[in-house]
Design an enzyme around this catalytic site. Structure first.
Site, mmCIF file in Angstrom:
data_model
loop_
_atom_site.group_PDB
_atom_site.id
_atom_site.type_symbol
_atom_site.label_atom_id
_atom_site.label_comp_id
_atom_site.label_asym_id
_atom_site.label_seq_id
_atom_site.Cartn_x
_atom_site.Cartn_y
_atom_site.Cartn_z
ATOM 1 N N HIS A 171 6.538 -7.259 -2.671
ATOM 2 C CA HIS A 171 6.508 -6.493 -1.459
ATOM 3 C C HIS A 171 7.820 -7.194 -0.636
ATOM 4 C CE1 HIS A 171 2.881 -4.528 -2.359
ATOM 5 N NE2 HIS A 171 2.192 -5.658 -2.440
ATOM 6 N N SER B 296 -3.218 3.632 4.827
ATOM 7 C CA SER B 296 -3.990 2.820 3.553
ATOM 8 C C SER B 296 -3.765 1.269 3.939
ATOM 9 C CB SER B 296 -2.996 3.189 2.346
ATOM 10 O OG SER B 296 -3.382 2.335 1.298
ATOM 11 N N LYS C 54 0.820 -1.215 0.031
ATOM 12 C CA LYS C 54 -0.045 -0.138 0.067
ATOM 13 C C LYS C 54 0.898 1.270 -0.124
ATOM 14 C CE LYS C 54 -3.819 -0.405 -0.263
ATOM 15 N NZ LYS C 54 -4.394 -0.602 -1.497
#
Length: 286
Positions: free
Chosen positions: A99, A129, A61
């Site tokens: 990620h 987020s 995010k």
């Protein structure tokens, strides 16, 4: 991905998650990862990219700012990384998103001198987020209430570990490993400038008209309406977008609508301690 592929993938996801809602996190070399990734770790670590592959890394995010890379690279880079098995079947050059923190990136990427782009976002907006994402993502642990989520974020007790260590890891290696380090806030402030930076890094030459088109297509408004970006095709059993849309606001400074003054003060004090050894030019407002 075609409509037929999306439907097939959606059905596969439904079956995979039919009996399980939220998976536990399992530590891999000290980093909490989703169980499905942790169970596959040896295969992931052993992955050998091709020198022409492009790695795009973000903390979860950190913003969809990596999407312009796809539009820029489309003439040359024709495959988005999906599962590892699918990736192995694709011809290079490939765009591979991750990620993973720097220390968990398969070493083959650096041994083959692959290009890499890292996208970072200021920690307060990133936290907000991520919180909303964890609320709607039925495959990650229940985030609990907002006031309890802040210290979890500060301690790195979320999937993919500490945001602070994540952004610092790529920042400190950016010159040695030739990593293009981008900021979400810069993308929001001047998308054309950042698209041109990406283009130069990839040694691509495109017309001003194409750059303008890339900027238009990758605006938050257009991407929020694009099923390939908003993941509306993912079943609600996985992403329950009635709780929160996958692409929510995309604003810089939305943290002000969530943090109380006391929470902001506590967070800022901890941030200064966690980030004292680096000087990464984040901006919480633009």
């Amino acid at each position: 991905m075609s409509e037929e592929e999306k439907l097939s993938y959606s059905e596969a996801i439904k079956k995979a998650y039919a009996s399980v809602s939220r998976f536990p996190l399992i530590p891999v070399r000290g980093i909490p990862l989703m169980s499905l990734i942790a169970q596959n770790w040896d295969t992931i670590w052993a992955f050998r990219p091709e020198p022409s592959d492009l790695l795009i890394a973000t903390y979860p995010k950190a913003g969809r700012a990596s999407c312009p890379v796809w539009r820029i690279a489309q003439p040359l880079l024709h495959s988005l990384g999906k599962s590892l098995d699918l990736l192995k079947e694709m011809d290079p050059p490939r765009i591979i998103k991750t990620h993973l923190p720097f220390q968990l990136v398969p070493p083959g990427f650096w041994e083959k001198k692959c290009k890499a782009i890292y996208v970072a976002r200021n920690a307060k907006d990133n936290l907000v987020s991520y919180y909303h994402f964890d609320c709607m993502n039925m495959t990650q642990p229940d985030p609990g209430p907002w006031e309890g989520y802040i210290p979890k974020f500060m301690r790195g007790e979320l999937a993919w570990g500490s945001c602070y260590d994540h952004v610092k890891g790529y920042w400190m290696e950016r010159e040695k490993k030739n990593i293009l380090y981008l900021f979400y806030e810069d993308m929001k402030e001047n998308p054309q400038r950042e698209v041109e930076r990406i283009m130069r890094y990839l040694d691509l030459s495109v017309s001003d008209e194409i750059i303008s088109r890339i900027v238009e297509l990758t605006s938050f408004k257009n991407m929020k309406e694009n099923p390939m970006a908003n993941y509306s095709w993912i079943p609600a059993a996985v992403f329950d977008q009635s709780i929160s849309p996958f692409m929510r606001k995309g604003e810089v400074g939305d943290w002000r609508n969530h943090f109380t003054p006391e929470q902001s003060k506590m967070f800022d004090e901890d941030y200064e301690k966690q980030m004292k050894e680096v000087n990464i030019p984040f901006r919480t407002l633009i």
